[in-house]
Scaffold this motif. Structure first.
Motif, mmCIF file in Angstrom:
data_model
loop_
_atom_site.group_PDB
_atom_site.id
_atom_site.type_symbol
_atom_site.label_atom_id
_atom_site.label_comp_id
_atom_site.label_asym_id
_atom_site.label_seq_id
_atom_site.Cartn_x
_atom_site.Cartn_y
_atom_site.Cartn_z
ATOM 1 N N CYS A 33 -2.660 -1.436 -4.430
ATOM 2 C CA CYS A 33 -1.656 -2.398 -4.012
ATOM 3 C C CYS A 33 -0.515 -2.407 -5.011
ATOM 4 O O CYS A 33 -0.675 -2.773 -6.162
ATOM 5 C CB CYS A 33 -2.303 -3.767 -3.944
ATOM 6 N N MET B 253 0.807 -1.206 0.000
ATOM 7 C CA MET B 253 0.000 0.000 0.000
ATOM 8 C C MET B 253 0.847 1.267 0.000
ATOM 9 O O MET B 253 1.895 1.328 0.624
ATOM 10 C CB MET B 253 -0.926 0.018 1.201
ATOM 11 N N CYS B 254 0.339 2.248 -0.665
ATOM 12 C CA CYS B 254 1.020 3.547 -0.728
ATOM 13 C C CYS B 254 1.223 4.113 0.674
ATOM 14 O O CYS B 254 2.301 4.603 1.008
ATOM 15 C CB CYS B 254 0.197 4.503 -1.586
ATOM 16 N N LYS C 169 -7.930 1.362 -1.760
ATOM 17 C CA LYS C 169 -6.480 1.224 -1.672
ATOM 18 C C LYS C 169 -5.889 0.925 -3.047
ATOM 19 O O LYS C 169 -6.592 0.559 -3.979
ATOM 20 C CB LYS C 169 -6.109 0.096 -0.717
#
Lengths: 115, 115
Positions: free
Chosen positions: B80, B42-43, B78
């Motif tokens: 990925c 995740m960022c 989200k």
DNA sequence: ATCGTTCATCGTAAATATACGATAGATAAA
DNA sequence: TTTATCTATCGTATATTTACGATGAACGAT
């Protein structure tokens, strides 16, 4: 660039990024190639082989010298450039570390971990 | 930069320089490292590990995506991220070509040809 | 439908990079 | 000494990169 945060990263990352930066222009890639294919190393020879002015080529040479990938020996009014096998080898090994490390472990796709 | 002469160089040099440019910032080197060491992509996770704002990290991710070194799968709100083993392997091979080519042949110093 | 979370993008500011011509310095040759 | 050659550096213009905060879009959860 606002305030450079370069010093807040990991040492190895800074080193690798710096080498990569030196390689991040086609002219500099070609200069490296030229310097090894011909063993003639004069700046003027390189200028003739690239679509750039002499002063610009000189700047690119300076950048490659900055990170140690090439050396320049003064030979009278000329400057004889050549690659530095040692530092090129060091860079090679460092890049292998990331590339091997990453390619060995990173095969798992994101898709596989969707829960 | 005055007028960019990027298109007047050799194709291979342009490709290599472009990959090198993507690797030319410590943040992006560390992002690659993070993406393979943790398989969580995740960022937000990356933001926590780097001394940069979220928007800046997002820009770095975009640059790595641009050259294909990483991929991002949307997973609800989200995203990925993961490395792309294929393109990383390709880059690895291309870099090996210059580095091997150059280190094998380039051992002769300028000094030796002084006439 | 509203709220919270996650991320990308926009707008913006400042630093770097790229390119050129002009010039200066250093040396060989005349 | 003068001249020619070779290269580095200076000054300058423009493009790109880096960074941030603010905003917006997408989605899950309530």
């Amino acid at each position: 660039m606002a305030i450079a945060k370069t010093n807040e990263f990991e040492k190895e990352a800074i080193y690798l990024a710096d080498i990569a930066k030196a390689l991040s222009h086609p002219a500099r890639i070609q200069i490296l190639k030229i310097l090894t294919e011909m063993n003639v190393c004069m700046c003027g020879d390189i200028v003739e082989l690239l679509p750039l002015a002499q002063s610009t080529v000189s700047q690119h040479l300076k950048e490659l010298k900055r990170v140690g990938l090439i050396k320049g020996d003064i030979d009278g009014p000329k400057v004889c450039y050549c690659v530095s096998p040692e530092s090129l080898n060091k860079a090679k090994k460092e890049f292998e570390i990331i590339f091997n490390h990453y390619t060995c472990k990173g095969a798992k796709s994101c898709r596989t971990k969707k829960k």
